[in-house]
Design a protein around this motif. Structure first.
Motif: not given
Length: 558
Positions: A473-494
């Motif tokens: 997981i830590i390596a993926l954070r370094q490889q994929l900028p979307i994990i740093t910059t992407g907008r968050y959208e929750v699904l099915d909050l309830e």
């Protein structure tokens, strides 16, 4: 958010030095022990180490009561050891973030010793002293560790304020001479090579100089006044001054521990244009299982996933583009996450620990891993209050069981097994030899007996272990900028069983799905034909079927 800073892409690992690695057999972790284990942390892939206090201290609150900011507690080692740790860490590409505890000192600090001698000495105004009111405390404020937040001093016939232990007198930040002393100390450490500060309860430093009564004080429940004194009227002035005089001159990482903050408060403290801190630790999500009986954290309530989702989603959305989130499940003050939000049974401990890692680390913010989290260390259930070291735990037992007789001893021990800070402080489990490889002597706190099958050596040897999953997981954070910059959208909050959300950035998106239950769930989330399974805690992908504690992440172009 404009350019990405290094601390936004970093993963931080917290070390509690007393419990990490003992090098000399005295049963207490130390700095040479930390140096010995730095290659392990490099292997994990983290970038920053946050070190809980190593300063000179009488240890009333395990080092959060500092008697000299520029000396090292001898049981931890020497300043030469600290300098070696900094040198070796930097050679390995690791940064060191120190704990800065400046809301209060120890009552054994030279400042306080001088302060209590006479009312007119130069150090009197370094602390908060007040006359009695009608022969009693200046107001009704209560300490976070129980009892009044004021202690009477016979010598000068005044009370001093302590939001925590009576051996932790609060500093008077309204005094500019005191503030400059603190800034000089910070500069001294930064010039020595430290890479930033985690600031202990930093939003408590500005108290209302009128000292009004706390309307929330409850004579029965003894609710602390900590939240009442949080976010005082001058706190932002002081932090901007600290930034201007010290922090802005160095390329550092800063995070402020900030109880009782809203998202609006956090933007003031850690907004991209606030010129104060880079992020705060908020407490909302780690207080969701507090007692329904008014006993604060003393509870064995099981959290509700919808509550967790609402809180984390609120923070993700409100800070997006305005300030930076810190991401954490546990630390030295919180119980082990796999026992609290996961399932620490032999059947599901590993799966649920991996699920929790995925859920948190794919959000926007800087993730913090607490020592042992990466191998799935669990809470401990000690048989008697006599075996607990934590001042907060012992005070609560005395208050609720012995003094008030509100909670039966057996029930209080259940609460302690669930909530005590000592759950996080049991020694690090390195191998299956005596005392888990932590010490050759008598450990200062009981080692969790499950070290024989939960330990670092076992984790390193098993390529499917929680450790290797965190590493991926830590390596993926370094490889994929979307994990740093992407907008968050929750699904099915309830949905009270499954936590699903997206991260969206330009032409790509991530779908994160986590089953928080021990039963199979069926959920359908729309995926494109080109969606790629990025990571999962199961060996195969069962599509819409989610097995117990299953967690997976898909990456697709949109």
């Amino acid at each position: 958010m404009t350019e990405i800073k290094w601390w936004q892409e970093a993963v931080v690992y917290q070390i509690y030095p007393r419990s990490f690695q003992d090098s000399n057999g005295d049963g207490i972790g130390d700095i040479p022990g930390i140096i010995q284990r730095l290659p392990y942390l490099k292997k994990l892939g983290i970038q920053v180490i946050w070190l809980s206090p190593i300063y000179q201290s009488p240890n009333d609150d395990n080092g959060y009561d500092i008697s000299d900011y520029q000396k090292v507690l001898p049981e931890f080692g020497t300043m030469a050891d600290v300098e070696e740790m900094l040198q070796v860490s930097h050679q390995l590409g690791l940064k060191i973030m120190m704990d800065l505890v400046v809301n209060h000192t120890s009552d054994e600090h030279d400042w306080f010793k001088a302060s209590r001698k006479t009312k007119n000495n130069p150090y009197r105004d370094y602390y908060i002293w007040r006359d009695p009111v009608d022969g009693h405390e200046p107001n009704n404020w209560l300490s976070d560790f129980g009892g009044s937040a004021w202690t009477y001093d016979q010598q000068t016939e005044q009370y001093y304020l302590h939001i925590f232990s009576k051996k932790q007198p609060d500093l008077n930040w309204d005094n500019p001479v005191l503030r400059n002393e603190i800034y000089d100390t910070m500069t001294w450490w930064l010039n020595k090579g430290v890479d930033g500060f985690r600031m202990d309860v930093i939003n408590l430093i500005s108290k209302d100089s009128d000292f009004p009564d706390d309307p929330n004080v409850d004579a029965v429940n003894h609710a602390s006044s900590m939240n009442f004194v949080a976010n005082g009227q001058h706190v932002h002035h002081y932090l901007k001054e600290m930034n201007q005089q010290v922090l802005s001159h160095y390329d550092v990482i800063t995070v402020g521990e900030a109880p009782n903050v809203t998202t609006a408060d956090a933007i003031k403290y850690a907004g991209f244009d606030s010129n104060e801190l880079q992020m705060v630790f908020q407490f909302e999500h780690v207080e969701i299982d507090n007692s329904p009986e008014g006993l604060g954290k003393w509870s064995d309530e099981r959290f509700k996933l919808v509550d967790l989702k609402r809180i984390l989603s609120k923070w993700q959305s409100a800070l997006d583009g305005k300030a930076w989130n810190s991401l954490y499940w546990n630390n030295h003050d919180r119980p082990r996450v796999v026992s609290r939000f996961g399932n620490d049974s032999d059947e599901y401990r590993e799966k649920s620990a991996k699920m929790l890692a995925v859920t948190l680390h794919f959000m926007q913010g800087t993730p913090y891993i607490y020592q042992g989290e990466e191998i799935g260390m669990t809470n401990i259930a000690l048989s008697s209050i006599d075996h607990y070291q934590d001042i907060d735990t012992r005070h609560a037992y005395q208050d609720l069981v012995v003094d008030q007789k509100r909670v039966a001893p057996e029930r209080m021990m259940q609460f302690i097994h669930h909530s005590s800070r000592d759950n996080a402080r049991t020694p690090m489990q390195w191998d299956n030899t005596v005392n888990a490889g932590f010490t050759t002597g008598q450990p200062w706190l009981t080692v969790n007996p499950n070290y024989r099958h939960i330990n670092v050596n076992q984790s390193l040897e098993d390529e499917h272990s929680i450790f290797h999953f965190y590493k991926k997981i830590i390596a993926l954070r370094q490889q994929l900028p979307i994990i740093t910059t992407g907008r968050y959208e929750v699904l099915d909050l309830e949905d009270n069983d499954v936590y699903a959300y997206k991260r969206v950035d330009g032409e790509s998106q991530l779908l994160i799905v986590s089953n928080f239950s021990s039963t199979e769930q069926t959920r359908h989330y729309q995926l494109g034909q080109q969606a790629e399974l990025l990571i999962s805690n199961y060996e195969d992908d069962a599509g819409d079927l989610l097995r117990p504690y299953e967690s997976k992440v898909y990456l697709e172009n949109v």
